[in-house]
Design a protein around this motif. Structure first.
Motif, PDB file in Angstrom:
ATOM      1  N   GLY C 276       3.307   1.619  -1.568  1.00  0.00           N
ATOM      2  CA  GLY C 276       2.890   2.070  -0.580  1.00  0.00           C
ATOM      3  C   GLY C 276       3.305   3.593  -0.268  1.00  0.00           C
ATOM      4  N   TYR C 277       3.016   4.365  -1.376  1.00  0.00           N
ATOM      5  CA  TYR C 277       3.744   5.849  -1.489  1.00  0.00           C
ATOM      6  C   TYR C 277       3.262   6.561  -0.168  1.00  0.00           C
ATOM      7  N   SER C 278       1.759   6.421   0.125  1.00  0.00           N
ATOM      8  CA  SER C 278       1.046   7.306   1.157  1.00  0.00           C
ATOM      9  C   SER C 278       1.751   6.761   2.501  1.00  0.00           C
ATOM     10  N   SER C 279       1.877   5.571   2.744  1.00  0.00           N
ATOM     11  CA  SER C 279       2.484   5.014   4.205  1.00  0.00           C
ATOM     12  C   SER C 279       3.848   5.349   4.221  1.00  0.00           C
ATOM     13  N   MET C 280       4.722   5.590   2.977  1.00  0.00           N
ATOM     14  CA  MET C 280       5.945   6.034   3.086  1.00  0.00           C
ATOM     15  C   MET C 280       6.098   7.420   3.422  1.00  0.00           C
ATOM     16  N   VAL C 281       5.062   8.272   3.055  1.00  0.00           N
ATOM     17  CA  VAL C 281       5.125   9.656   3.317  1.00  0.00           C
ATOM     18  C   VAL C 281       4.710   9.510   4.887  1.00  0.00           C
ATOM     19  N   PHE C 282       3.805   9.085   5.307  1.00  0.00           N
ATOM     20  CA  PHE C 282       3.300   8.918   6.827  1.00  0.00           C
ATOM     21  C   PHE C 282       4.329   8.491   7.685  1.00  0.00           C
ATOM     22  N   ALA C 283       5.260   7.478   7.135  1.00  0.00           N
ATOM     23  CA  ALA C 283       6.161   6.893   8.080  1.00  0.00           C
ATOM     24  C   ALA C 283       7.394   8.042   8.250  1.00  0.00           C
ATOM     25  N   THR C 284       7.627   8.755   7.229  1.00  0.00           N
ATOM     26  CA  THR C 284       8.596   9.922   7.192  1.00  0.00           C
ATOM     27  C   THR C 284       8.335  10.669   8.429  1.00  0.00           C
ATOM     28  N   LEU C 331      11.179  -2.945  -0.213  1.00  0.00           N
ATOM     29  CA  LEU C 331      11.258  -4.620  -0.691  1.00  0.00           C
ATOM     30  C   LEU C 331      10.050  -4.993  -1.639  1.00  0.00           C
ATOM     31  N   PHE C 332       9.017  -4.367  -1.368  1.00  0.00           N
ATOM     32  CA  PHE C 332       7.823  -4.669  -2.131  1.00  0.00           C
ATOM     33  C   PHE C 332       7.802  -3.718  -3.447  1.00  0.00           C
ATOM     34  N   THR C 333       8.577  -2.526  -3.316  1.00  0.00           N
ATOM     35  CA  THR C 333       8.725  -1.845  -4.664  1.00  0.00           C
ATOM     36  C   THR C 333       9.451  -2.742  -5.805  1.00  0.00           C
ATOM     37  N   ILE C 334      10.656  -3.485  -5.095  1.00  0.00           N
ATOM     38  CA  ILE C 334      11.396  -4.306  -5.994  1.00  0.00           C
ATOM     39  C   ILE C 334      10.505  -5.506  -6.317  1.00  0.00           C
ATOM     40  N   TRP C 335       9.579  -6.058  -5.466  1.00  0.00           N
ATOM     41  CA  TRP C 335       8.789  -7.076  -6.047  1.00  0.00           C
ATOM     42  C   TRP C 335       8.031  -6.805  -7.051  1.00  0.00           C
ATOM     43  N   GLY C 336       8.248  -7.734  -8.000  1.00  0.00           N
ATOM     44  CA  GLY C 336       7.337  -7.746  -9.247  1.00  0.00           C
ATOM     45  C   GLY C 336       7.965  -6.799 -10.036  1.00  0.00           C
ATOM     46  N   GLY C 337       9.187  -6.169  -9.882  1.00  0.00           N
ATOM     47  CA  GLY C 337       9.589  -4.905 -10.742  1.00  0.00           C
ATOM     48  C   GLY C 337      10.814  -5.664 -11.920  1.00  0.00           C
ATOM     49  N   SER C 338      11.422  -5.137 -12.295  1.00  0.00           N
ATOM     50  CA  SER C 338      12.341  -5.302 -13.248  1.00  0.00           C
ATOM     51  C   SER C 338      13.766  -4.617 -13.062  1.00  0.00           C
TER      52      SER C 338
ATOM     53  N   PRO D  82       6.612  -3.469 -15.659  1.00  0.00           N
ATOM     54  CA  PRO D  82       6.132  -3.932 -14.698  1.00  0.00           C
ATOM     55  C   PRO D  82       4.675  -3.373 -14.362  1.00  0.00           C
ATOM     56  N   LYS D  83       3.728  -4.067 -13.611  1.00  0.00           N
ATOM     57  CA  LYS D  83       2.657  -3.567 -13.215  1.00  0.00           C
ATOM     58  C   LYS D  83       3.018  -2.442 -12.208  1.00  0.00           C
ATOM     59  N   GLN D  84       2.424  -1.324 -12.443  1.00  0.00           N
ATOM     60  CA  GLN D  84       2.350  -0.223 -11.333  1.00  0.00           C
ATOM     61  C   GLN D  84       1.815  -0.442 -10.019  1.00  0.00           C
ATOM     62  N   VAL D  85       2.092  -1.042  -8.861  1.00  0.00           N
ATOM     63  CA  VAL D  85       1.280  -1.271  -7.852  1.00  0.00           C
ATOM     64  C   VAL D  85       1.381  -0.194  -6.925  1.00  0.00           C
ATOM     65  N   GLU D  86       0.140   0.338  -6.501  1.00  0.00           N
ATOM     66  CA  GLU D  86      -0.181   1.205  -5.525  1.00  0.00           C
ATOM     67  C   GLU D  86       0.426   1.111  -4.175  1.00  0.00           C
ATOM     68  N   GLY D  87       0.000  -0.302  -3.789  1.00  0.00           N
ATOM     69  CA  GLY D  87       0.551  -0.612  -2.409  1.00  0.00           C
ATOM     70  C   GLY D  87      -0.583  -1.378  -1.958  1.00  0.00           C
ATOM     71  N   SER D  88      -0.411  -2.173  -0.718  1.00  0.00           N
ATOM     72  CA  SER D  88      -1.434  -2.966  -0.065  1.00  0.00           C
ATOM     73  C   SER D  88      -1.742  -2.919   1.228  1.00  0.00           C
ATOM     74  N   HIS D  89      -2.972  -2.690   1.688  1.00  0.00           N
ATOM     75  CA  HIS D  89      -3.371  -2.295   3.130  1.00  0.00           C
ATOM     76  C   HIS D  89      -3.051  -3.549   3.991  1.00  0.00           C
ATOM     77  N   THR D  90      -3.321  -4.717   3.496  1.00  0.00           N
ATOM     78  CA  THR D  90      -3.205  -5.927   4.368  1.00  0.00           C
ATOM     79  C   THR D  90      -1.683  -6.051   4.638  1.00  0.00           C
ATOM     80  N   LEU D  91      -0.783  -5.885   3.616  1.00  0.00           N
ATOM     81  CA  LEU D  91       0.510  -5.961   3.880  1.00  0.00           C
ATOM     82  C   LEU D  91       0.907  -4.842   5.084  1.00  0.00           C
ATOM     83  N   GLU D  92       0.619  -3.483   4.662  1.00  0.00           N
ATOM     84  CA  GLU D  92       0.813  -2.674   5.585  1.00  0.00           C
ATOM     85  C   GLU D  92       0.460  -3.026   7.045  1.00  0.00           C
ATOM     86  N   ILE D  93      -0.722  -3.407   7.316  1.00  0.00           N
ATOM     87  CA  ILE D  93      -1.122  -3.696   8.521  1.00  0.00           C
ATOM     88  C   ILE D  93      -0.134  -4.828   9.294  1.00  0.00           C
TER      89      ILE D  93
END
Ligand code: HEA
Ligand code: HEA
Ligand code: CUA
Ligand SMILES: [Cu+2]
Lengths: 206, 110, 622, 354
Positions: C276-284, C331-338, D82-93
Motif C-alpha cells: 500500500g505504498y500510495s496510501s502510506m504516502v497519503f497517510a504520512t 503488517l501486510f508488508t510482512i504478510w507473504g514475505g520472507s 515473494p510475490k511483490q504485492v502492491e496493496g489492496s483497496h478492500t483491505l485499505e477501506i
C-alpha cells in the motif's frame, strides 16, 4: 557554459533566476523560507492581537498612533516595492545599469522608511511608551520592531549585492541572488500591509 | 550541483521578449496604482468619522488582503507558472497562520 | 581539495570535519553529537529513576531533580532525537534519490553547527549557575520566577539550535524537490524520503512559533518585556499555546522519520515491496497536516472551555486513522514475505506492538474529559515514552544498525546487536508499562519524590529496574561500536543482500560524489528492479564526466560560534559589564562571516573524470 | 449516559476490566476507585476507551503474531522471492472505516461528558444555593475560602457529600493545578484568570475511603511541587453545616496554661504577620501570605504532608526547609529554641474549632 560567462541580451535566458540548478534551488528554498516567515509573523500578530488592550495604565493605541507618519511610511515602502519590480524588470531585460539604479532608489526609500520608524519609536518613548511599559507595549515593539529589523537586513543585503556586483555586471550566478533579495523585499511589504492595517489603522479605530 | 547543464539558450527573439516584459511592467504599474488606491481608501475609512468600527475594521482587513494578493501574484510573480510549490508552501504557512490567530482570538482570555 | 583522501593526520581530519559540506560527513557529525547527547540524556534519566526507586529518597535534592528532569526532556528531544533523525536523513536521503549532495551543502553544515553550539550552550548551564528547572515545556509563570540563569540558557540555546533545525528542514525540502535523479517521480520516492519531506515541511511551519515564544521569553527575562506578566497585562497562556503549536507537530517531526526508517526495514527484510505504498504516502501527509490542528490537547485542563476542548479532542482522535493505516500496511508488508530477523528487523518488529500501545494511550488522552485525570500524571509519561522510545528510539537504533555499513563500511556485530535489542526491549517495557498504572493510581509527574503509603512503591521500583536494563543494552551497543570500528570487516555495496533502494547500489561508504553517473530510475525500489533483471549496477542517465563538487568552508562553524558568543554575552548583560559588548561582538562575528559568504564567489571544484573512474574501479571512494 | 453505557455490547468486557483495574491503588487516592459523580464519568470514559484500545491491540497482536511466525524465512528458502504485492483497496477501506467507527463510539461520550463537566451555571447565579469554594494555590500550600460563609481554611478542604460542590480556582504566584484523583480530574489554577468547575463527593464511598481524600498539585511549580499535597474531609451535609457554624463562631480562647500563653506571645511576635489564627480573615488575599491556622489543631496533616503530631510540628517549625525545600516560610522568623518550640507547639495545638 560557465555561470559567470559574459552574456548578451540574446543569450540571456528569459528567467535568469531559474536558469541554473543553484538558481532553482535558491528560488524554491527562499519561497519556503517565506512560508516559515509567514508563520513567524502570524505568531507575532496573534500575540499582538491578544495583548493590544492590555495597556496596564500606559498609553493606548488610540492615544499614540498618528496618521501622517504611518501614511508616509506606508507610501515609502509601497513605492519601494514598485521600484524593486522595476529593477527586476531591467534584470530580465539584461540592463544592469538600470537595474542598479532602481535598486538604489529602492534602498533609499527603504532607508527613509526605517528612519521614520526610528523617529516614531523615539517619540513614543518620550511620551512614556517604553518597551517595558505594558504587555501592549512589549507586543507592539516586538512586532513592529521585528519588521523593522527585516527592513534593515534587507537594506544591507541589497546594498551588499549592488556593491559586490557593481563591476562585473549581471550573470547567471548573481541573477538568482538579486531576484531572491527582491522577493524578500516584497515580503517585507506584505507584512507591512498587515501592520499598518492591523496595528495602526485598527488601533486608531479603537 | 551541475550548474553547467540547464542553461537554456533561447533563440527567442529579444525584441519579442522585451515587448512581453514591457507589457508585464504595464500590468505591474496598474496593480501598483490599485494598491495605492486601496491604501488611500483604508486610511480614509479610518480617518472618516462617519464609519463605525464594526464596518471599518472588516473593511480595511479586506482591503489589506486584496492588496497582499496583488503583491503576491503580480509583484512576486506567483501567477506565473513554476510557482506551484511556492504557492503550496505559502498557503501552508497561511493556514497555520490562520489557525494560530483564530486560537489567539478565541481561547486566550484576557 | 582532492577527492581521494590520502592518509591524514589527526589535525587534518578534524579540520576536514570542521569545514566539510559533504552530507555524509555531516551525517557522521550529527550521529556523534546526537549520540553523545543521547548518552547524556540517558544518564539524566538514570538519575531520575534512581531518585524515584524508593519513597522519600534523598539521592538528589528537590531543586537538582527539577534541573535533571528539565534537561532530560530538553536534551532528549532537541539534542538527541532530532539530531539523530537528521543523521539518518543526511546519511541516506541524497543517495536514495540519486543525488550527489543536498541542495545547499553550505546550509547543511551551518544547520549542524548551529544545533551543536546551541546544545553545548544549553549544557553550559550546568557549570554557570544552574540548569533550567521549569520542565522541558518551561511554562511561563514558573520559568519567569526561576531565579537562576537556567531558563536563559534554555531560551538562547534552543533559539540557536532551532535555527539550525529550520535551515536543515528547508534544505531537505529543496533537495527532495529539485535534486531527484531522472525518473524518480514523487510516487517512486522511497518511503524514508517521503517521511523526510513531510517532516521538513512540519519543521518549516512548527519552528517559527517556538522561535517567537522563545523571543518573548527572552524579552521578559532579559530585556524587561511583559508578555507573560499578568500584573502588566501579560498572559502566560500565550506561551502555552506557542509552545504547543510547535510542540505537537514536533512529536510528529520525531516519529514520521521513524516510520520512514521502519518502512525501509520492513520491505528489505521481508523481501517484499512496501504494501500500500500510495496510501502510506497519503497517510504520512495526512498525519503531518492534522498534526497542526490538535495542539490544545496538551491544554485540556487549562480552562479553555468545553467547546475548544471538544473540538481539539475529536481532531486529535482523527490522527489514529492514518496512523492505523500505516500499522496495517506494515503488517501486510510482512504478510507473504520472507522475513529475516536481523537486528534492524528485530527492532522493527518490536516496534509494532510497542508503538500501538503508546498510540492508543494517546487516543485515551485525547478523550478530554478523561484527560482531566491523566494529565500531568505518570499515565502521560508512560504514553509518551511508549511512542518516543518504542517508536523513535527503536527506529534510531534500527536505522543505526541498518545503515551503519553504508556510513562506515563495516557491519555492526549481529550477536551483540541482538543482545542490545533484548536488553533494551525488556527494560523498556519493564520501565514504562507499570507507569500507566502509577499514573492512574494518582501519581503526578515531575515529582522529585513520593511519600510512602500511597501505593506507589512497587511500581516505581520495577520501573527503575527496567531502566537499568536499558542502560545495560546501550552499554553493549557502545561496546559493539568500538569492537566493530577496531576489528570489523569491510563490506560491499549491498551487505544485507536484500537492499531495494539506491543507497545500496553504491559502495559502502559511498564515494564523495555518491554516483559516478547519475542513475536512471525506472520504478519504486530502483535498485531492486535492476537486481531482479539480473543487472549488477544501475542504468546511468548521463555519460561519465567531470563531477562538480562544493568547496569546504569554515564559515558555518564561525557563524555558529559567533551566535554562541553573542548569546553568552546577552545572557550576562544584566550582571556584568562585559555582557553587552560581548553580545554585540558575537553578532558581528556572525554578520561578518555572512558578509564573506555573500561576497566570496563559491563555484566549487570538479573531480576529473579519470579520478572518478579510478575510484570506481577500486570500489571505494574515500 | 449511564443507560447508554449499560446497553453497550462491550459491557461484559468493560466490567471484567473494571474488576481488574479496581485492584489498583488506594481508595482515597486512585482514579480507578472513583468516589463521586465526576470521577465516575471519567472512569466510565476510561473504561470505554480502554475497552476499545484492548480490541485494537488484540487485533493488531493477532495479525502480528501470525505474520511474524508464519512468514519467517526458513532453511532452504534463501533464494525465495515473494510475490511483490502492491496493496489492496478492500483491505485499505476496512482498516480505515473500522477505526473511524471505533473513534466515533469514543468521541460521542467524550464530547457529552466534556460539556457536562463544564456546567458551572449554578455557581454563577445571583442567588446561589450551592456550596462554593475559592481555591487559591500558593507555593506550596492551599487556601480554601468559603465566600458565602466568610470563612477561610487551609491545607484541609472540607466539603459536604452527595451534592455538587463548586470551585473557583486561581494561583497567586506561579501556576499550579488542583487535583483530587479519587473524586475527579484536575483543573489548573492559573495566574491570569479564575477557572471554575465542580466535584461531587459520594457519601457511601467517602465513608469507605475513610472520609479523607488525598489532593495533589499537578503542575510543576518548583522544588516542593511533589510535596504540595492537601487533604479533603468529606462530611454529610449536616455535619458540614455544623462545621461551618463552628468556623464562623470560632473565637480565640484565652488559655490558662502558661506554656500556651508563652507560645501565643511568641506567635504574636514572629508569626502573626503572615499567619492568621481565626477562620475569619477580612484582609485581602495579597496580605494572606501563609496558611490560615484558625483550625490548625483539627487538621489531618502538618504542611499538607506530615502526620499531625507535636513531634512533627516541632520538626516543621525548627527547619521547614528540610521538610519542604524552597517553601516560603523558611528564614522568615528568628531561630527558635527548644523551649520556644515547645511553647509554640502547645499553643498551635489549641487552635481548634471543634
Ligand atoms: C513521538 C512522539 C509522540 C507521538 C507519535 C504521539 C502520538 C499521539 N499522542 Fe502524544 N505525546 C507525546 C509524544 C507523542 N505523542 C509527548 C512527548 C507528550 C507529553 C508532552 C509533555 O507534556 O511533556 C504527549 C502527550 C499527549 C497528550 C497530552 C496528554 C496530557 O498531557 O494530558 C495527548 C492528548 O491527547 C496525546 C495524544 C496523542 C495521540 C492521539 C497520538 C496519536 O498520534 C497516536 C496514533 C496511533 C495509534 C492510535 C496507534 C495505531 C493505530 C491503530 C492500530 C488504528 C486503530 C486505532 C484506534 C481506533 C484507536 N499525547
Ligand atoms: C526523545 C525523548 C526521550 C527519551 C529517549 C527518553 C528516555 C527515557 N526517559 Fe524520559 N522524558 C522525556 C523524553 C525522553 N525520555 C521527556 C520530554 C520528559 C518530560 C520532561 C518534563 O517533564 O519536562 C521525560 C521524562 C521522564 C520521566 C518523568 C520524570 C518526571 O516526570 O518526574 C522519567 C521517569 O522515569 C523518564 C525516564 C526515561 C528513561 C528511563 C529513559 C530511557 O529510555 C533512557 C535510556 C538510555 C539510557 C539508559 C542511556 C544510558 C547510558 C549510559 C548509562 C551510559 C552513560 C555514559 C556516558 C555518559 C559516557 N523520562
Ligand atoms: Cu504547586 Cu506543583
Ligand atoms: Cu500532542
Amino acid at each position: 557554459m560557465h555561470v559567470e560567462e559574459k552574456l548578451t541580451p540574446e543569450t540571456f535566458p528569459a528567467e535568469p533566476e531559474k536558469a541554473t540548478l543553484e538558481g532553482k534551488n535558491k528560488f524554491l528554498g527562499f519561497w519556503f523560507f517565506l512560508g516559515g516567515e509567514t508563520v513567524l509573523f502570524a505568531s507575532l500578530f496573534a500575540t499582538y492581537l491578544a495583548l493590544k488592550d492590555s495597556v496596564a495604565g500606559g498609553p493606548s493605541a488610540k492615544e499614540l498612533f498618528q496618521m501622517p507618519i504611518v501614511f508616509l511610511a506606508t507610501m515609502l515602502l509601497l513605492t519601494s516595492s514598485l521600484t524593486s519590480v522595476y529593477a527586476m524588470h531591467h534584470m530580465r531585460n539584461f540592463d544592469f545599469k538600470k537595474m542598479q539604479l532602481w535598486l538604489g532608489i529602492t534602498v533609499l526609500l527603504g532607508a527613509g522608511f526605517l528612519a521614520l520608524e526610528i523617529y516614531e519609536f523615539t517619540e513614543y518613548v518620550h511620551e512614556g511608551f517604553k518597551f517595558s511599559t505594558s504587555a501592549f507595549s512589549s507586543a507592539f515593539y516586538t512586532l513592529v520592531g521585528t519588521h523593522g529589523a527585516h527592513v534593515a537586513f534587507g537594506l544591507l543585503w541589497i546594498l551588499t549585492l549592488m556593491i559586490r556586483n557593481a563591476k562585473r555586471g549581471l550573470n547567471l550566478y548573481n541573477a538568482p541572488k538579486f531576484y531572491v533579495a527582491s522577493l524578500y523585499w516584497h515580503f517585507i511589504d506584505v507584512v507591512w500591509v498587515f501592520i499598518f492595517t492591523v496595528v495602526y489603522l485598527m488601533g486608531m479605530v479603537g | 550541483m551541475a550548474n553547467h547543464t540547464h542553461v537554456q539558450n533561447p533563440k527567442v527573439d529579444v525584441q519579442y521578449r522585451r515587448k512581453k516584459n514591457a507589457e508585464e511592467m504595464k500590468h505591474q504599474i496598474i496593480s501598483f496604482t490599485l494598491m495605492i488606491f486601496l491604501t488611500l481608501i483604508a486610511f480614509f475609512a479610518v480617518g472618516y468619522e462617519g464609519f463605525s468600527a464594526w464596518f471599518s475594521v472588516p473593511f480595511i482587513l479586506l482591503l489589506a488582503v486584496v492588496q497582499v494578493i496583488f503583491q503576491l501574484y503580480y509583484f512576486m510573480h506567483m501567477s506565473h507558472k513554476g510557482h506551484e510549490l511556492p504557492a503550496l508552501f505559502l498557503y501552508g504557512g497561511v493556514a497555520v497562520a490562520f489557525i494560530t490567530i483564530w486560537a489567539f482570538l478565541t481561547v486566550v482570555w484576557i | 581539495m582532492s577527492t581521494l583522501a590520502r592518509k591524514k593526520g589527526v589535525g587534518a581530519v578534524i579540520w576536514d570535519y570542521l569545514t566539510t559540506v559533504d552530507h555524509k560527513k555531516i551525517a557522521i557529525l550529527y550521529l556523534i553529537a546526537g549520540g553523545f547527547f543521547f548518552l547524556l540524556g540517558g544518564l539524566e534519566a538514570m538519575i531520575i529513576r534512581i531518585q524515584l526507586a524508593v519513597p522519600n529518597n534523598d539521592f538528589i535534592s528537590a531543586g537538582f531533580y527539577n534541573e535533571v528532569l528539565t534537561m532530560h526532556g530538553t536534551t532528549m528531544i532537541f539534542l538527541a532525537a532530532m539530531p539523530l533523525v537528521f543523521a539518518m536523513m543526511n546519511a541516506v536521503v541524497p543517495i536514495q534519490i540519486g543525488a550527489r549532495d543536498v541542495a545547499f551543502p553550505f546550509l547543511n553544515a551551518l544547520g549542524f553547527w548551529l544545533f551543536f553550539f546551541g546544545g553545548v550552550f544549553l549544557n553550559l548551564s550546568w557549570f554557570l549557575g544552574g540548569a533550567p528547572d521549569a520542565g522541558w515545556t518551561s511554562y511561563a509563570s514558573l520559568s519567569l520566577a526561576s531565579p537562576t540563569h537556567g531558563i536563559d540558557f534554555y531560551v538562547l540555546g534552543l533559539q540557536i539550535s532551532g535555527l539550525g533545525t529550520l535551515i536543515g528542514g528547508i534544505n531537505f525540502l529543496v533537495t527532495i524537490i529539485n535534486m531527484r535523479a531522472p525518473g524518480m517521480t514523487y510516487m517512486r520516492m522511497p518511503m524514508f524520503t517521503w517521511a523526510t519531506f513531510v517532516t521538513s515541511a512540519l519543521i518549516l511551519f512548527a519552528f517559527p512559533p517556538l522561535t517567537v515564544g522563545l523571543i518573548f521569553m527572552m524579552m521578559d527575562r532579559l530585556f524587561g518585556g511583559n508578555f507573560f506578566d499578568p500584573a502588566l497585562g501579560g498572559n502566560t497562556i500565550i506561551w502555552e499555546h506557542l509552545f504547543w503549536i510547535f510542540g505537537h507537530p514536533e512529536v510528529y517531526i520525531l516519529v514520521l522519520p521513524a516510520f520512514g526508517i521502519f518502512s525501509e526495514i520492513f520491505a528489505t527484510f521481508s523481501r517484499k515491496r512496501l504494501f500500500g505504498y500510495s496510501s502510506m504516502v497519503f497517510a504520512t501527509v495526512l498525519i503531518g497536516f492534522l498534526g497542526f490542528m490538535v495542539w490544545a490537547h496538551h491544554m485540556f485542563t487549562v480552562g479553555l472551555g468545553p467547546i475548544a476542548n471538544a473540538i481539539f479532542a475529536v481532531a486529535t482522535m482523527a490522527i489514529a486513522v492514518p496512523t492505523g493505516i500505516k500499522i496495517f500496511n506494515w503488517l501486510f508488508t510482512i504478510w507473504g514475505g520472507s522475513i529475516r530477523f536481523t537486528t534492524p528487523m528485530m527492532y522493527a518488529v518490536a516496534f509494532i506492538p510497542s508503538f500501538v500501545i503508546g498510540g492508543v494511550t494517546g487516543v485515551m488522552n485525547a478523550a478530554a474529559a478523561a484527560d482531566y485525570q491523566y494529565h500531568d500524571s505518570y499515565f502521560v509519561v508512560a504514553h509518551f515514552h511508549y511512542v518516543i522510545v518504542g517508536g523513535v528510539v527503536f527506529a534510531l537504533l534500527a536505522g543505526a544498525h541498518y545503515w551503519w555499513p553504508k556510513m562506515f563500511g563495516k557491519m555492526l556485530d549481529e550477536k551483540l546487536g541482538k543482545v542490545t535489542f533484548w536488553l533494551f526491549f525488556t527494560g523498556f517495557h519493564l520501565t514504562f508499562f507499570i507507569q500507566h498504572f502509577l499514573g492512574l493510581m494518582g501519581m503526578p509527574r515531575r515529582v522529585f519524590t513520593f511519600l510512602p503509603g500511597q501505593g506507589f512503591e512497587t511500581g516505581n521500583m520495577i520501573s527503575t529496574v527496567g531502566a537499568f536494563f536499558m542502560a545495560a543494552g546501550i552499554i553493549v551497543l557502545l561496546a559493539n561500536v568500538v569492537i566493530t570500528t577496531v576489528k570489523g570487516k569491510r563490506v560491499g555495496n549491498d551487505p544485507w543482500e536484500d537492499g531495494r533502494t539506491l543507497e545500496w547500489a553504491v559502495s559502502s561508504p559511498a564515494p564523495e560524489y555518491n554516483f559516478a553517473q547519475t542513475p536512471l530510475v525506472r520504478g519504486l525500489d530502483a535498485y531492486w528492479i535492476e537486481k531482479m533483471e539480473g543487472k549488477k549496477g544501475l542504468t546511468p542517465a548521463e555519460p561519465l564526466g567531470d563531477i562538480h563538487m562544493p568547496n569546504p568552508t569554515i564559515l558555518p562553524f564561525v557563524m555558529s560560534l559567533g551566535l554562541f558568543i553573542s548569546a553568552l554575552g546577552f545572557l550576562f548583560h544584566n550582571d556584568y559589564g562585559w555582557g553587552l559588548p560581548v553580545g554585540i561582538i558575537g553578532l558581528l562575528i556572525t554578520l561578518v562571516a555572512m558578509f564573506f559568504r555573500s561576497i566570496i564567489d563559491d563555484h566549487g571544484f570538479h573531480i576529473p573524470k579519470e579520478e572518478v573512474m579510478e575510484a570506481e574501479k577500486k570500489g571505494a571512494g574515500a | 449516559m449511564k443507560k447508554w453505557l449499560r446497553n453497550w455490547r462491550l459491557v461484559s468486557l468493560v466490567s471484567a476490566m473494571a474488576l481488574l483495574l479496581a485492584g489498583c491503588g488506594k481508595p482515597f487516592l486512585s482514579t480507578l476507585q472513583p468516589a463521586g459523580e465526576v470521577a465516575d464519568m471519567q472512569y466510565n470514559l476510561m473504561l470505554l476507551s480502554t475497552a476499545i484500545m484492548v480490541i485494537v491491540i488484540a487485533v493488531v497482536t493477532i495479525i502480528f503474531l501470525y505474520v511474524v511466525t508464519r512468514f519467517r524465512r526458513r532453511k532452504g528458502e534463501e533464494n525465495k522471492i515473494p510475490k511483490q504485492v502492491e496493496g489492496s483497496h478492500t483491505l485499505e477501506i476496512i482498516w480505515t472505516v473500522i477505526p473511524i467507527i471505533l473513534l466515533i463510539i469514543l468521541a460521542v461520550p467524550t464530547v457529552l461528558y466534556t460539556f457536562e463537566l463544564a456546567d458551572v451555571k449554578p455557581m454563577n447565579k445571583k442567588e446561589r444555593d450551592v456550596v462554593v469554594v475559592n481555591v487559591r494555590a500558593n507555593l506550596y500550600w492551599w487556601e480554601f475560602e468559603y465566600p458565602d460563609y466568610g470563612i477561610i481554611t487551609s491545607q484541609d478542604l472540607v466539603v459536604p457529600t452527595d451534592e455538587r460542590v463548586y470551585f473557583n480556582l486561581k494561583a497567586s504566584d506561579v501556576k499550579h493545578s488542583f487535583w483530587i484523583p479519587a473524586v475527579g480530574g484536575k483543573m489548573d489554577t492559573n495566574t491570569d484568570n479564575t477557572n471554575q468547575f465542580f466535584l461531587t463527593f459520594d457519601e457511601k464511598r467517602a465513608e469507605e475511603a475513610g472520609r479523607l481524600f488525598y489532593g495533589k498539585c499537578a503542575e510543576l511549580c518548583g522544588p516542593s511541587h511533589a510535596l504540595m499535597d492537601f487533604k479533603v474531609k468529606a462530611l454529610p451535609r449536616a455535619e458540614f453545616d455544623q462545621w461551618v457554624e463552628k468556623m464562623k463562631n470560632a473565637k480565640p480562647v484565652a488559655s490558662t496554661d502558661p506554656v500556651v500563653q508563652r507560645g501565643e506571645e511568641i506567635f504574636n511576635k514572629s508569626c502573626i504577620g503572615c499567619h492568621a489564627v481565626t477562620p475569619i480573615d477580612g484582609r485581602p488575599e495579597q496580605a494572606r501570605l501563609a496558611p490560615n491556622l484558625g483550625n490548625f489543631a483539627d487538621r489531618s496533616r502538618i504542611a499538607g504532608i506530615l502526620e499531625h503530631n507535636e513531634e512533627n510540628l516541632k520538626a516543621w517549625l525548627k527547619d521547614p526547609e528540610k521538610i519542604k525545600p524552597g517553601n516560603k516560610m523558611t528564614d522568615t522568623y528568628p531561630a527558635l529554641s527548644d523551649e520556644e518550640l515547645e511553647a509554640l507547639t502547645k499553643y498551635l495545638m489549641t487552635l481548634s474549632v471543634e
